[in-house]
Design a protein around this motif. Structure first.
Motif, PDB file in Angstrom:
ATOM      1  N   GLU A 224       0.864  -1.174   0.000  1.00 47.64           N
ATOM      2  CA  GLU A 224       0.000   0.000   0.000  1.00 47.64           C
ATOM      3  C   GLU A 224       0.902   1.227   0.000  1.00 47.64           C
ATOM      4  OE1 GLU A 224      -3.277   0.138   2.579  1.00 47.64           O
ATOM      5  OE2 GLU A 224      -3.830  -1.966   2.296  1.00 47.64           O
ATOM      6  N   PRO A 225       1.006   1.919  -1.137  1.00 41.05           N
ATOM      7  CA  PRO A 225       1.992   2.992  -1.265  1.00 41.05           C
ATOM      8  C   PRO A 225       1.818   4.068  -0.199  1.00 41.05           C
ATOM      9  CG  PRO A 225       1.023   2.452  -3.398  1.00 41.05           C
ATOM     10  CD  PRO A 225       0.219   1.724  -2.368  1.00 41.05           C
ATOM     11  N   MET A 226       2.948   4.543   0.302  1.00 36.81           N
ATOM     12  CA  MET A 226       2.937   5.696   1.202  1.00 36.81           C
ATOM     13  C   MET A 226       2.949   6.992   0.406  1.00 36.81           C
ATOM     14  SD  MET A 226       5.452   4.650   4.367  1.00 36.81           S
ATOM     15  CE  MET A 226       6.944   4.711   3.366  1.00 36.81           C
ATOM     16  N   LEU A 227       3.479   6.932  -0.828  1.00 36.13           N
ATOM     17  CA  LEU A 227       3.544   8.098  -1.702  1.00 36.13           C
ATOM     18  C   LEU A 227       2.573   7.888  -2.851  1.00 36.13           C
ATOM     19  CD1 LEU A 227       7.439   8.538  -1.906  1.00 36.13           C
ATOM     20  CD2 LEU A 227       5.843   9.631  -0.323  1.00 36.13           C
ATOM     21  N   ALA A 228       1.663   8.820  -3.035  1.00 34.24           N
ATOM     22  CA  ALA A 228       0.671   8.735  -4.101  1.00 34.24           C
ATOM     23  C   ALA A 228       0.963   9.793  -5.154  1.00 34.24           C
ATOM     24  CB  ALA A 228      -0.732   8.938  -3.529  1.00 34.24           C
ATOM     25  N   GLY A 229       0.368   9.604  -6.334  1.00 33.85           N
ATOM     26  CA  GLY A 229       0.477  10.626  -7.361  1.00 33.85           C
ATOM     27  C   GLY A 229       1.121  10.161  -8.639  1.00 33.85           C
ATOM     28  N   GLY A 230       1.456   8.888  -8.739  1.00 32.61           N
ATOM     29  CA  GLY A 230       2.055   8.383  -9.967  1.00 32.61           C
ATOM     30  C   GLY A 230       2.077   6.871  -9.952  1.00 32.61           C
ATOM     31  N   GLY A 231       2.316   6.289 -11.129  1.00 34.93           N
ATOM     32  CA  GLY A 231       2.304   4.842 -11.248  1.00 34.93           C
ATOM     33  C   GLY A 231       3.674   4.218 -11.268  1.00 34.93           C
ATOM     34  N   GLN A 232       4.698   4.979 -10.844  1.00 36.50           N
ATOM     35  CA  GLN A 232       6.048   4.441 -10.891  1.00 36.50           C
ATOM     36  C   GLN A 232       6.197   3.210 -10.001  1.00 36.50           C
ATOM     37  OE1 GLN A 232       5.332   7.656 -10.265  1.00 36.50           O
ATOM     38  NE2 GLN A 232       6.372   8.923 -11.823  1.00 36.50           N
ATOM     39  N   GLU A 233       7.224   2.425 -10.293  1.00 39.51           N
ATOM     40  CA  GLU A 233       7.495   1.184  -9.550  1.00 39.51           C
ATOM     41  C   GLU A 233       6.254   0.295  -9.499  1.00 39.51           C
ATOM     42  OE1 GLU A 233      10.866   0.390  -8.333  1.00 39.51           O
ATOM     43  OE2 GLU A 233      10.893   1.877  -9.949  1.00 39.51           O
ATOM     44  N   ARG A 234       5.607   0.189 -10.670  1.00 37.72           N
ATOM     45  CA  ARG A 234       4.410  -0.646 -10.821  1.00 37.72           C
ATOM     46  C   ARG A 234       3.320  -0.266  -9.817  1.00 37.72           C
ATOM     47  NH1 ARG A 234       8.869  -3.472 -12.284  1.00 37.72           N
ATOM     48  NH2 ARG A 234       8.727  -4.693 -14.214  1.00 37.72           N
ATOM     49  N   GLY A 235       3.212   1.027  -9.579  1.00 33.97           N
ATOM     50  CA  GLY A 235       2.182   1.549  -8.704  1.00 33.97           C
ATOM     51  C   GLY A 235       2.477   1.405  -7.231  1.00 33.97           C
ATOM     52  N   ARG A 236       3.705   1.003  -6.880  1.00 32.21           N
ATOM     53  CA  ARG A 236       4.019   0.745  -5.477  1.00 32.21           C
ATOM     54  C   ARG A 236       4.742   1.903  -4.806  1.00 32.21           C
ATOM     55  NH1 ARG A 236       6.504  -5.122  -6.968  1.00 32.21           N
ATOM     56  NH2 ARG A 236       7.544  -3.735  -8.450  1.00 32.21           N
ATOM     57  N   ARG A 237       5.293   2.822  -5.597  1.00 30.34           N
ATOM     58  CA  ARG A 237       5.950   4.002  -5.020  1.00 30.34           C
ATOM     59  C   ARG A 237       5.948   5.116  -6.058  1.00 30.34           C
ATOM     60  NH1 ARG A 237      10.820   6.907  -4.757  1.00 30.34           N
ATOM     61  NH2 ARG A 237      11.325   7.658  -2.658  1.00 30.34           N
ATOM     62  N   ALA A 238       5.138   6.132  -5.836  1.00 30.90           N
ATOM     63  CA  ALA A 238       5.082   7.263  -6.750  1.00 30.90           C
ATOM     64  C   ALA A 238       6.312   8.136  -6.564  1.00 30.90           C
ATOM     65  CB  ALA A 238       3.819   8.082  -6.498  1.00 30.90           C
ATOM     66  N   SER A 239       6.852   8.633  -7.659  1.00 35.51           N
ATOM     67  CA  SER A 239       7.998   9.550  -7.705  1.00 35.51           C
ATOM     68  C   SER A 239       8.862   9.145  -8.889  1.00 35.51           C
ATOM     69  CB  SER A 239       8.854   9.502  -6.427  1.00 35.51           C
ATOM     70  OG  SER A 239       9.853  10.503  -6.468  1.00 35.51           O
ATOM     71  N   THR A 240       9.342  10.130  -9.622  1.00 34.67           N
ATOM     72  CA  THR A 240      10.225   9.838 -10.740  1.00 34.67           C
ATOM     73  C   THR A 240      11.465   9.107 -10.228  1.00 34.67           C
ATOM     74  OG1 THR A 240       9.488  11.810 -11.932  1.00 34.67           O
ATOM     75  CG2 THR A 240      11.594  10.849 -12.597  1.00 34.67           C
ATOM     76  N   GLU A 241      11.754   7.988 -10.830  1.00 29.59           N
ATOM     77  CA  GLU A 241      12.870   7.157 -10.361  1.00 29.59           C
ATOM     78  C   GLU A 241      14.214   7.868 -10.567  1.00 29.59           C
ATOM     79  OE1 GLU A 241       9.763   4.212 -12.067  1.00 29.59           O
ATOM     80  OE2 GLU A 241      10.625   6.163 -12.635  1.00 29.59           O
TER      81      GLU A 241
END
Length: 379
Positions: A224-241
């Motif tokens: 359950e991501p702690m950071l929302a706002g994007g689908g990065q890391e297959r939806g598990r962590r939002a933020s530009t890698e």
């Protein structure tokens, strides 16, 4: 290990210097791979290719699949993501069990987990610092959401019986989290044997850069991501890698895998140094009868002010610590020793010495000489 400036660095459990090869990869990718890996054009595709190659390198070190690798900014973030995901996602399972000697980034979540409705419990360790498996078995039940047991302790170096913990978790259907930050690059990880649902590693502990770590999430385990706002890391962590950091971590993982065969020689150096400390200074080595990391010694020097000794050794060009850099400073008995039943009289006398993969017999001898000089002991 000896640094380029000639100092002897013996606090490798706190952090390690950047490997030159890793540094070259970091510099090159920072200069050339600026594209957003989510972008569809040439620059984005190049960044994505480098990111996925790094993901594969991390997976090889851990033993997991590349799609089970989630890049994070730190081991602390990864530990939070794992435990909070486990606590939030198991209706009817409220209990979270932590070993008594977990890293502060795990134990420090106690109040936050309770705020989510979890009932947090602690399982003791024995006098060696090894988890009491009978106590854990007695604590298990159908209402346990997650069990967290680290692979290797950051101060004592003691290795925990992860395979047995994993078997208990599977028997009761509980999720299993292990903080393997201190183990990675020094001993094989137990992904395939202990079958944890979550495993955490951090690049800066094995000659990679700071600011990048990984949560390995077994397929099917909840996130359950702690950071929302994007689908990065297959939806598990939002933020530009952070592609340059990921590429550097991937390189550090490859080098760590290739370098595992070097650690038995470091262990022999560690054992020789401990024997020297016992015979010359009456040192007590904590956890010595338990399986340990090959590089780590946590010792008590009776009657010695360890904080003053660390400063004196620093002036002589040697870096050691009184304990974990992640624990609050002070002269009290480290938590791990208190949980092991070590008497309070040892407080303020404890040194942690953690060798690096490049530590030599000459470095060990130089440390011993500096220690004698700092303590005013003849050769």
């Amino acid at each position: 290990m000896r640094l380029p400036d000639g100092r002897i660095y013996l606090d490798c459990n706190a952090t390690t210097p950047l490997d030159p090869v890793v540094g070259q990869v970091l510099s090159r990718t920072q200069a050339s791979l600026f594209g957003n890996p989510s972008s569809p054009y040439t620059e984005g595709r190049a960044a994505r290719e480098a990111l996925e190659a790094a993901r594969g390198d991390v997976a090889s070190l851990v033993g997991c699949r590349p799609d089970e690798v989630v890049f994070t900014s730190s081991g602390t973030e990864a530990n939070h993501l794992a435990l909070r995901s486990a606590a939030r996602s198991r209706p009817g399972r409220r209990r979270v069990i932590l070993s008594a000697v977990e890293h502060p980034s795990v134990l420090g979540q106690w109040d936050a987990l309770e705020a989510l409705g979890a009932v947090v419990e602690e399982v003791p360790v024995d006098g060696r610092g090894v988890l009491d498996l009978e106590s854990l078995e007695g604590s298990m039940g159908a209402d346990v959401a997650c069990v967290s047991v680290m692979q290797a302790h950051n101060e004592t170096g003691v290795l925990q019986p992860l395979d047995s913990v994993g078997a208990l978790c599977r028997r009761w259907g509980a999720l299993f989290h292990t903080d393997a930050v201190q183990a990675a690059g020094k001993v094989p990880l137990r992904w395939a044997q202990a079958l944890p649902d979550y495993l955490v590693v951090a690049a800066h502990k094995f000659y990679g850069p700071k600011g990048i770590a990984v949560l390995a999430v077994r397929s099917g385990a909840p996130v359950e991501p702690m950071l929302a706002g994007g689908g990065q890391e297959r939806g598990r962590r939002a933020s530009t890698e952070a592609v340059p950091l990921a590429a550097a971590m991937g390189t550090a993982c490859r080098l760590a895998s290739e370098g595992l065969a070097r650690w038995p020689a470091v262990e022999r150096l560690r054992d020789s140094l401990e024997e020297r400390l016992r015979s010359a200074h009456g040192a007590r080595v904590f956890g010595e009868d338990a399986p340990r990391l090959p590089n780590t010694s946590l010792v008590s020097l009776p009657g010695v002010d360890a904080s003053a000794l660390v400063r004196a050794l620093d002036e002589k060009g040697v870096a050691v610590a009184t304990g974990s850099a992640c624990h609050s400073g002070g002269s009290g008995l480290p938590r791990v020793l208190a949980r092991m039943g070590i008497p309070e009289r040892c407080a303020g006398t404890v040194l942690r010495i953690s060798l690096g993969r490049g530590t030599t017999a000459g470095d060990s001898a130089a440390f011993a000489a500096a220690l004698r000089a700092a303590l005013g002991v003849g050769s």
